[in-house]
Write an enzyme that holds these catalytic residues in place. Structure first.
Site, PDB file in Angstrom:
ATOM      1  N   HIS A   1       0.853  -1.194   0.000  1.00  0.00           N
ATOM      2  CA  HIS A   1       0.000   0.000   0.000  1.00  0.00           C
ATOM      3  C   HIS A   1       0.884   1.238   0.000  1.00  0.00           C
ATOM      4  O   HIS A   1       1.925   1.269   0.659  1.00  0.00           O
ATOM      5  CB  HIS A   1      -0.952   0.008   1.199  1.00  0.00           C
ATOM      6  CG  HIS A   1      -0.284  -0.262   2.510  1.00  0.00           C
ATOM      7  ND1 HIS A   1       0.099  -1.519   2.915  1.00  0.00           N
ATOM      8  CD2 HIS A   1       0.081   0.570   3.514  1.00  0.00           C
ATOM      9  CE1 HIS A   1       0.670  -1.454   4.106  1.00  0.00           C
ATOM     10  NE2 HIS A   1       0.679  -0.182   4.490  1.00  0.00           N
TER      11      HIS A   1
ATOM     12  N   HIS B   1       1.076   5.056   1.012  1.00  0.00           N
ATOM     13  CA  HIS B   1       0.454   6.112   1.827  1.00  0.00           C
ATOM     14  C   HIS B   1       0.538   7.444   1.086  1.00  0.00           C
ATOM     15  O   HIS B   1       1.613   7.824   0.599  1.00  0.00           O
ATOM     16  CB  HIS B   1       1.193   6.290   3.156  1.00  0.00           C
ATOM     17  CG  HIS B   1       1.077   5.145   4.108  1.00  0.00           C
ATOM     18  ND1 HIS B   1       0.151   5.125   5.120  1.00  0.00           N
ATOM     19  CD2 HIS B   1       1.772   3.983   4.212  1.00  0.00           C
ATOM     20  CE1 HIS B   1       0.288   3.999   5.826  1.00  0.00           C
ATOM     21  NE2 HIS B   1       1.266   3.291   5.296  1.00  0.00           N
TER      22      HIS B   1
HETATM   23  P1  5GP Z   1       1.686   0.191   7.399  1.00  0.00           P
HETATM   24  O1  5GP Z   1       2.368   0.432   8.710  1.00  0.00           O
HETATM   25  O2  5GP Z   1       1.538  -1.282   7.100  1.00  0.00           O
HETATM   26  O3  5GP Z   1       2.322   0.950   6.264  1.00  0.00           O
HETATM   27  O4  5GP Z   1       0.273   0.848   7.527  1.00  0.00           O
HETATM   28  C1  5GP Z   1      -0.889   0.136   7.672  1.00  0.00           C
HETATM   29  C2  5GP Z   1      -1.979   1.166   7.781  1.00  0.00           C
HETATM   30  O5  5GP Z   1      -3.219   0.515   7.663  1.00  0.00           O
HETATM   31  C3  5GP Z   1      -1.983   1.920   9.103  1.00  0.00           C
HETATM   32  O6  5GP Z   1      -1.784   3.296   8.833  1.00  0.00           O
HETATM   33  C4  5GP Z   1      -3.378   1.650   9.679  1.00  0.00           C
HETATM   34  O7  5GP Z   1      -3.942   2.779  10.269  1.00  0.00           O
HETATM   35  C5  5GP Z   1      -4.156   1.193   8.461  1.00  0.00           C
HETATM   36  N1  5GP Z   1      -5.225   0.249   8.735  1.00  0.00           N
HETATM   37  C6  5GP Z   1      -5.152  -0.840   9.524  1.00  0.00           C
HETATM   38  N2  5GP Z   1      -6.341  -1.487   9.507  1.00  0.00           N
HETATM   39  C7  5GP Z   1      -7.150  -0.790   8.676  1.00  0.00           C
HETATM   40  C8  5GP Z   1      -8.515  -0.958   8.245  1.00  0.00           C
HETATM   41  O8  5GP Z   1      -9.215  -1.898   8.621  1.00  0.00           O
HETATM   42  N3  5GP Z   1      -9.017  -0.027   7.397  1.00  0.00           N
HETATM   43  C9  5GP Z   1      -8.265   1.023   6.969  1.00  0.00           C
HETATM   44  N4  5GP Z   1      -8.843   1.888   6.139  1.00  0.00           N
HETATM   45  N5  5GP Z   1      -6.990   1.203   7.348  1.00  0.00           N
HETATM   46  C10 5GP Z   1      -6.441   0.315   8.193  1.00  0.00           C
END
Ligand code: 5GP
Ligand code: ZN
Length: 137
Positions: free
Chosen positions: A98, A100
């Site tokens: 993903h 951001h």
């Molecule tokens: P990472 O640290 O893997 O780059 O970020 C994962 C992101 O996913 C985090 O910013 C967290 O807030 C988001 N996230 C986790 N669970 C969910 C969810 O169920 N729905 C959405 N929209 N975001 C999520």
């Protein structure tokens, strides 16, 4: 498939989707670091950019551009920080690639990407560049 972001893409979980097409989906982060903090994903599951099929790469980056333009128009931020947490050491919590997109405003208290880490190399830049170039042979 137990992947959370695959479930969001397949509408098995309701989420704030702001854009979708045949190949990609963009939705608001559930724990936003700023207004309009959005995640852009490919519908095809891959853990990270290295696993992403080449043919999914261009559509993902096109959507990244489109969604950034949408947020820019809607929320009029002063800038963006755009990035990927790749691997658990880099803070990746969800194992579905993903990107951001975090809108930025003057004096929002954040820092640049350079603030993420301060781990200066012990080798020369020439030596490091050689290693990276040679890995492509
Ligand atoms: P990472 O640290 O893997 O780059 O970020 C994962 C992101 O996913 C985090 O910013 C967290 O807030 C988001 N996230 C986790 N669970 C969910 C969810 O169920 N729905 C959405 N929209 N975001 C999520
Ligand atoms: Zn997935």
């Amino acid at each position: 498939m137990e992947c959370l972001f695959c479930k969001i893409a397949n509408k098995e979980i309701r989420d704030n989707v702001v854009y979708e097409d045949e190949k990609t989906v963009a939705f608001l982060d559930i724990n936003p670091r700023a207004d309009g903090h959005t995640m852009v994903i490919s519908r095809v599951h891959s853990n990270n950019i290295l696993d992403l099929d080449d043919k999914e790469t261009a559509p993902l980056f096109l959507t990244l551009k489109r969604v950034t333009a949408m947020i820019d128009k809607a929320l009029k931020p002063d800038g963006f920080t755009i990035g990927i947490n790749h691997g658990s050491s880099a803070g990746q919590a969800v194992d579905h690639l993903h990107i951001h997109v975090i809108p930025r405003w003057k004096n929002d208290g954040g820092s640049s990407i350079h603030g993420v880490v301060g781990n200066p190399p012990r080798e020369s830049l020439d030596a490091i560049a050689e290693k990276i170039k040679n890995s492509n042979k």
